[in-house]
Design a protein around this motif. Structure first.
Motif, PDB file in Angstrom:
ATOM      1  N   PRO A   1      -5.260  -7.270  -1.642  1.00 38.75           N
ATOM      2  CA  PRO A   1      -3.959  -6.594  -1.728  1.00 38.75           C
ATOM      3  C   PRO A   1      -3.861  -5.758  -3.002  1.00 38.75           C
ATOM      4  N   SER A   2      -3.460  -4.523  -2.841  1.00 40.53           N
ATOM      5  CA  SER A   2      -3.294  -3.645  -3.998  1.00 40.53           C
ATOM      6  C   SER A   2      -1.898  -3.820  -4.578  1.00 40.53           C
ATOM      7  N   ILE A   3      -1.797  -3.606  -5.879  1.00 38.47           N
ATOM      8  CA  ILE A   3      -0.501  -3.693  -6.559  1.00 38.47           C
ATOM      9  C   ILE A   3      -0.041  -2.271  -6.844  1.00 38.47           C
ATOM     10  N   ARG A   4       0.987  -1.838  -6.116  1.00 40.09           N
ATOM     11  CA  ARG A   4       1.411  -0.442  -6.225  1.00 40.09           C
ATOM     12  C   ARG A   4       2.050  -0.155  -7.579  1.00 40.09           C
ATOM     13  N   ASN A   5       2.978  -1.021  -8.012  1.00 39.26           N
ATOM     14  CA  ASN A   5       3.690  -0.820  -9.281  1.00 39.26           C
ATOM     15  C   ASN A   5       3.387  -2.000 -10.201  1.00 39.26           C
ATOM     16  N   LYS A   6       2.582  -1.785 -11.213  1.00 40.58           N
ATOM     17  CA  LYS A   6       2.203  -2.872 -12.114  1.00 40.58           C
ATOM     18  C   LYS A   6       3.285  -3.090 -13.170  1.00 40.58           C
ATOM     19  N   THR A   7       3.525  -4.373 -13.505  1.00 44.52           N
ATOM     20  CA  THR A   7       4.542  -4.738 -14.488  1.00 44.52           C
ATOM     21  C   THR A   7       3.981  -5.803 -15.429  1.00 44.52           C
ATOM     22  N   HIS A   8       4.749  -6.105 -16.474  1.00 42.79           N
ATOM     23  CA  HIS A   8       4.335  -7.106 -17.456  1.00 42.79           C
ATOM     24  C   HIS A   8       5.537  -7.977 -17.823  1.00 42.79           C
ATOM     25  N   TYR A   9       6.208  -8.472 -16.820  1.00 42.90           N
ATOM     26  CA  TYR A   9       7.345  -9.350 -17.045  1.00 42.90           C
ATOM     27  C   TYR A   9       6.901 -10.810 -16.998  1.00 42.90           C
ATOM     28  N   ARG A  10       7.699 -11.672 -17.653  1.00 47.16           N
ATOM     29  CA  ARG A  10       7.399 -13.101 -17.671  1.00 47.16           C
ATOM     30  C   ARG A  10       8.667 -13.882 -17.403  1.00 47.16           C
ATOM     31  N   LEU A  11       8.518 -14.984 -16.653  1.00 45.24           N
ATOM     32  CA  LEU A  11       9.602 -15.933 -16.419  1.00 45.24           C
ATOM     33  C   LEU A  11       9.219 -17.262 -17.049  1.00 45.24           C
ATOM     34  N   GLY A  12      10.092 -17.783 -17.897  1.00 50.65           N
ATOM     35  CA  GLY A  12       9.764 -19.024 -18.582  1.00 50.65           C
ATOM     36  C   GLY A  12       8.565 -18.832 -19.480  1.00 50.65           C
ATOM     37  N   SER A  13       7.744 -19.880 -19.555  1.00 52.77           N
ATOM     38  CA  SER A  13       6.610 -19.824 -20.472  1.00 52.77           C
ATOM     39  C   SER A  13       5.312 -19.395 -19.814  1.00 52.77           C
ATOM     40  N   SER A  14       5.226 -19.484 -18.466  1.00 54.49           N
ATOM     41  CA  SER A  14       3.900 -19.282 -17.874  1.00 54.49           C
ATOM     42  C   SER A  14       3.864 -18.480 -16.585  1.00 54.49           C
ATOM     43  N   ILE A  15       5.004 -18.074 -16.022  1.00 51.82           N
ATOM     44  CA  ILE A  15       5.007 -17.318 -14.771  1.00 51.82           C
ATOM     45  C   ILE A  15       5.092 -15.827 -15.086  1.00 51.82           C
ATOM     46  N   HIS A  16       4.167 -15.052 -14.528  1.00 49.32           N
ATOM     47  CA  HIS A  16       4.108 -13.617 -14.800  1.00 49.32           C
ATOM     48  C   HIS A  16       4.259 -12.826 -13.502  1.00 49.32           C
ATOM     49  N   LEU A  17       5.039 -11.749 -13.565  1.00 50.34           N
ATOM     50  CA  LEU A  17       5.141 -10.793 -12.454  1.00 50.34           C
ATOM     51  C   LEU A  17       4.199  -9.637 -12.753  1.00 50.34           C
ATOM     52  N   ASP A  18       3.089  -9.582 -12.011  1.00 48.53           N
ATOM     53  CA  ASP A  18       2.081  -8.548 -12.257  1.00 48.53           C
ATOM     54  C   ASP A  18       2.445  -7.203 -11.644  1.00 48.53           C
ATOM     55  N   GLY A  19       3.301  -7.205 -10.633  1.00 52.67           N
ATOM     56  CA  GLY A  19       3.677  -5.949 -10.002  1.00 52.67           C
ATOM     57  C   GLY A  19       4.496  -6.182  -8.751  1.00 52.67           C
ATOM     58  N   PHE A  20       4.876  -5.088  -8.121  1.00 52.63           N
ATOM     59  CA  PHE A  20       5.714  -5.179  -6.925  1.00 52.63           C
ATOM     60  C   PHE A  20       5.483  -3.957  -6.046  1.00 52.63           C
ATOM     61  N   ARG A  21       5.991  -4.044  -4.842  1.00 53.98           N
ATOM     62  CA  ARG A  21       5.944  -2.938  -3.891  1.00 53.98           C
ATOM     63  C   ARG A  21       7.236  -2.927  -3.095  1.00 53.98           C
ATOM     64  N   LEU A  22       7.853  -1.772  -2.994  1.00 54.60           N
ATOM     65  CA  LEU A  22       8.959  -1.549  -2.057  1.00 54.60           C
ATOM     66  C   LEU A  22       8.443  -0.640  -0.952  1.00 54.60           C
ATOM     67  N   ASP A  23       8.820  -0.940   0.265  1.00 53.73           N
ATOM     68  CA  ASP A  23       8.322  -0.100   1.359  1.00 53.73           C
ATOM     69  C   ASP A  23       9.000   1.256   1.377  1.00 53.73           C
ATOM     70  N   SER A  24      10.177   1.365   0.725  1.00 52.23           N
ATOM     71  CA  SER A  24      10.886   2.644   0.706  1.00 52.23           C
ATOM     72  C   SER A  24      11.873   2.634  -0.453  1.00 52.23           C
ATOM     73  N   TYR A  25      12.141   3.833  -0.949  1.00 49.38           N
ATOM     74  CA  TYR A  25      13.145   3.972  -2.002  1.00 49.38           C
ATOM     75  C   TYR A  25      14.405   4.661  -1.482  1.00 49.38           C
ATOM     76  N   ALA A  26      14.443   4.872  -0.193  1.00 48.85           N
ATOM     77  CA  ALA A  26      15.626   5.432   0.461  1.00 48.85           C
ATOM     78  C   ALA A  26      15.845   4.662   1.753  1.00 48.85           C
ATOM     79  N   VAL A  27      16.976   4.001   1.870  1.00 48.64           N
ATOM     80  CA  VAL A  27      17.291   3.189   3.045  1.00 48.64           C
ATOM     81  C   VAL A  27      18.671   3.571   3.550  1.00 48.64           C
ATOM     82  N   SER A  28      18.974   3.102   4.751  1.00 48.06           N
ATOM     83  CA  SER A  28      20.269   3.343   5.367  1.00 48.06           C
ATOM     84  C   SER A  28      20.917   2.007   5.705  1.00 48.06           C
ATOM     85  N   PRO A  29      22.224   1.981   5.861  1.00 47.31           N
ATOM     86  CA  PRO A  29      22.864   0.739   6.303  1.00 47.31           C
ATOM     87  C   PRO A  29      22.222   0.212   7.586  1.00 47.31           C
TER      88      PRO A  29
END
Length: 705
Positions: free
Chosen positions: A531-559
């Motif tokens: 799995p590829s990481i589209r948007n890489k990040t460097h966030y941390r939760l607590g002392s040891s959990i890291h968010l390496d990146g995320f993906r949104l399928d779209s940046y424009a949605v409708s109701p």
């Protein structure tokens, strides 16, 4: 050369241009759907060649006309290649071949029949309604996107609609001009239509309606006119005998097993279609259901499969026909209405089943366009300019979609973006050919295995030499996976189509995506790829959990859309507690409008099971409420302890605390599915049509410009 000769020469040249315009878009790069009629046509001609008359019974539809035409073309092309010493595979040999070219050969005679049928219809319409209506009708039929897309596949419905419309028009010519030859030709084409698809038996009651109307109109006449009743019965019997003779002559199965043939056609072709709906899930108005989708399905088909011209001007044409008391227009409108009613009575419904009625609407729309242009101006040149500009606009819109005319939906209602909320998208397998061609271009493609969804395999297999297997059998143990939008939508509750897509691949970036108008129709994935990481990040939760990146399928949605969020986590140390992930969508004031919480990886990877070095792929679906106003919305994530609801502290890349234990991901735009400017433009166009027709003017349909 006198003026009349010049006019005739110009007319012949224009008709030749019309023939090319009708033929070339249908013949250039046909896009075939499932291949049952490719194989049936090939087997049919093989059975005929071997004198196996019983072997010509393949389907209750029955499809005989198409099998003669396409099967003859396929085997004829094979013989020509053989005579040239090219050693070609037979039409039935497909393993190891990218055989789309052979399917195209089978489509060519069907495209030619349609093109010639439009030219014939022009001659008939000229006799019924005059040249103006004839030209506009022929061009609307030629440029009808739904008819175009059905004409580009090796299937029955485009040929059926052409034969039925010609038969109906010849009936009307017979009534108007008392031409016996027109009645005979109507019967011949009616017989061919019935051999194409059993729904053409509708021509029997339509003929009865035409003859009954003619007889009733003659009752008030002289004593000789009262003899019309006997002529009416005689005409009906002639038509019935000729049509039946055509069916008997061209279907060898009727020669040797008439009882079995009639039993299949009546029981499976008619009764089962009336009482038995499709056993597979069908998408309609945002929901999936098995069974009869109801009459609303065909109403939506009529709305979205017409065009910005044919939808409003068919209504204008009906009103104009009523005001002019044009009997032929009454009957043509009856053809469209009663055919739709006939199809509504059946439990098995497909949008393409309405094609004959849509062709009739093209003719009625032509009458409406002529009536409207007459109201706007008394000057022939202005009328011509108005009509040409309308038809040129439709041509530009439709032909720009070549060869994927099925992606064109009524622009008055919002086009494809609005239609995909109502009708199944990708109905003709658009994009699956491009996906297959992408796989074929890859190195070593001939030695790979391609997995696809049910029925998509037949469309992909035409473009790759590699074996194409059903994902239901192979899973993701393949080299490539090809997904089609229709099967993704219909497979949400049907594992055979959608399990892998729903669970994994819709959250991942594909190797290739086939898009039309910024809407995806087909995807190619490589199961062995990480799995590829589209948007890489460097966030941390607590002392040891890291968010390496995320993906949104779209940046424009409708109701009512669903926003797909993929999170990629890893942990430095063993985690002692099971945490719940939250994903939020908030407005600019910070108010929560949508969310999805869950245990990571669909509850398959609780945080206490994470080990150092693991990369956790975590998926979420956030449903945007139907009452969400347009605007910009923030998407964020984080974790909390489910017992106490206390959130883990969030840190950014520099180690600074983030407010509320919330990690910001992205900003998305919520917008209506149909932009407001398009709604206003559609409303303005309808007002122009209404105001133009209500303006006093001359007769709606004179025979010259």
């Amino acid at each position: 050369m006198n003026r009349m000769d010049r006019q005739r020469r110009l007319e012949r040249c224009t008709l030749m241009c019309l023939l090319l315009l009708a033929f070339l878009p249908r013949a250039l790069y046909p896009v075939s759907r499932p291949l049952q009629w490719y194989f049936r046509s090939s087997e049919f001609i093989k059975a005929v060649a071997n004198g196996n008359w019983q072997g010509t019974l393949f389907s209750p539809h029955p499809g005989v006309t198409v099998m003669w035409l396409s099967g003859g073309a396929l085997w004829g092309w094979y013989r020509i290649q053989s005579l040239l010493g090219l050693n070609p595979p037979t039409p039935l040999e497909i393993e190891g071949y990218a055989f789309a070219g052979r399917v195209n050969v089978g489509v060519l005679p069907l495209a030619l029949i349609t093109a010639l049928g439009i030219i014939w219809a022009w001659h008939l319409l000229r006799r019924l309604f005059g040249k103006r209506v004839a030209w506009v009708s022929a061009l609307l039929w030629t440029l009808d996107p739904f008819h175009l897309t059905n004409s580009k596949v090796l299937h029955l419905d485009a040929t059926l609609s052409t034969l039925m419309m010609l038969s109906a028009l010849l009936m009307l010519v017979h009534l108007k001009h008392r031409k016996q030859g027109a009645l005979i030709w109507s019967a011949i084409l009616g017989g061919l239509a019935i051999l194409t698809k059993v729904t053409a038996v509708f021509l029997f009651p339509f003929l009865g309606l035409c003859l009954l109307t003619d007889w009733l109109s003659s009752i008030a006449g002289s004593h000789a006119d009262r003899q019309q009743g006997m002529l009416t019965i005689r005409s009906f019997l002639i038509w019935l005998v000729v049509a039946s003779s055509v069916c008997l002559t061209l279907w060898p199965s009727l020669w040797v097993q008439p009882a079995a043939t009639f039993d299949m056609v009546v029981n499976q072709g008619i009764l089962d279609k009336v009482t038995g709906a499709h056993g597979l899930p069908r998408f309609h108005r945002g929901t999936l259901a098995v069974g009869d989708p109801g009459m609303a399905f065909y109403i939506d088909t009529l709305l979205f499969r017409t065009t910005f011209l044919t939808l409003p001007f068919s209504l204008v044409g009906l009103v104009a026909g009523l005001s002019q008391r044009k009997k032929e227009m009454y009957l043509l409108a009856s053809f469209a209405v009663f055919y739709v009613v006939q199809m509504m009575l059946g439990s098995r419904k497909e949008s393409r089943y309405l094609l004959p009625a849509l062709v009739a609407l093209d003719v009625i729309s032509a009458w409406g366009i002529v009536a409207w242009s007459n109201r706007l101006s008394k000057v022939p040149g202005v009328r011509l300019a108005l009509t040409v500009s309308l038809l040129a606009t439709q041509a530009a819109i439709v032909l720009s979609k070549h060869p994927y005319y099925g992606i064109q939906y009524n622009t008055l209602l919002g086009g494809a973006r609005a239609a995909r909320r109502v009708l199944p998208p990708g109905e003709f397998g658009e994009g699956l050919d491009l996906a297959g061609q992408y796989v074929e271009r890859q190195a070593g493609a001939g030695e790979t295995v391609v997995g696809t969804q049910f029925l998509a395999n037949e469309m992909v297999a035409q473009h790759v030499r590699a074996p194409v297997v059903d994902v239901n059998e192979a899973g993701d143990d393949t080299d490539y996976l090809v997904f089609g939008v229709q099967y993704n939508v219909r497979g949400q509750d049907f594992a055979r189509w959608g399990a892998l897509w729903e669970r994994i691949y819709r959250f991942r970036d594909p190797l290739y995506v086939a898009e039309f108008g910024d809407l995806p129709y087909a995807w190619v994935h490589e199961p062995s790829a990480k799995p590829s990481i589209r948007n890489k990040t460097h966030y941390r939760l607590g002392s040891s959990i890291h968010l390496d990146g995320f993906r949104l399928d779209s940046y424009a949605v409708s109701p009512r859309d669903t926003l797909l969020v993929t999170l990629h986590w890893h942990a430095n140390d063993q985690i002692e507690h099971d945490y719940t992930v939250f994903t939020h969508v908030q407005n600019e004031e910070g108010a929560l409008i949508a969310q999805m919480d869950g245990v990571p990886a669909n509850a398959e990877r609780p945080t206490t099971t994470w080990e150092q070095g693991d990369l956790i792929e975590d998926h979420y679906e956030i449903s945007i409420p139907s009452d969400t106003p347009p605007g910009r919305y923030a998407v964020s994530t984080g974790m909390y302890e489910p017992g106490s609801l206390s959130r883990l502290t969030a840190f950014d890349a520099e180690g600074e605390k983030l407010a509320g234990g919330r990690i910001p991901l992205a900003t998305v735009r919520v917008q209506p599915p149909v932009p407001q400017w398009r709604q206003l433009l559609s409303g303005l166009w309808l007002l122009i049509i209404l105001a133009g027709y209500l303006r006093p003017g001359p007769s709606p349909a004179p025979s010259n410009w």
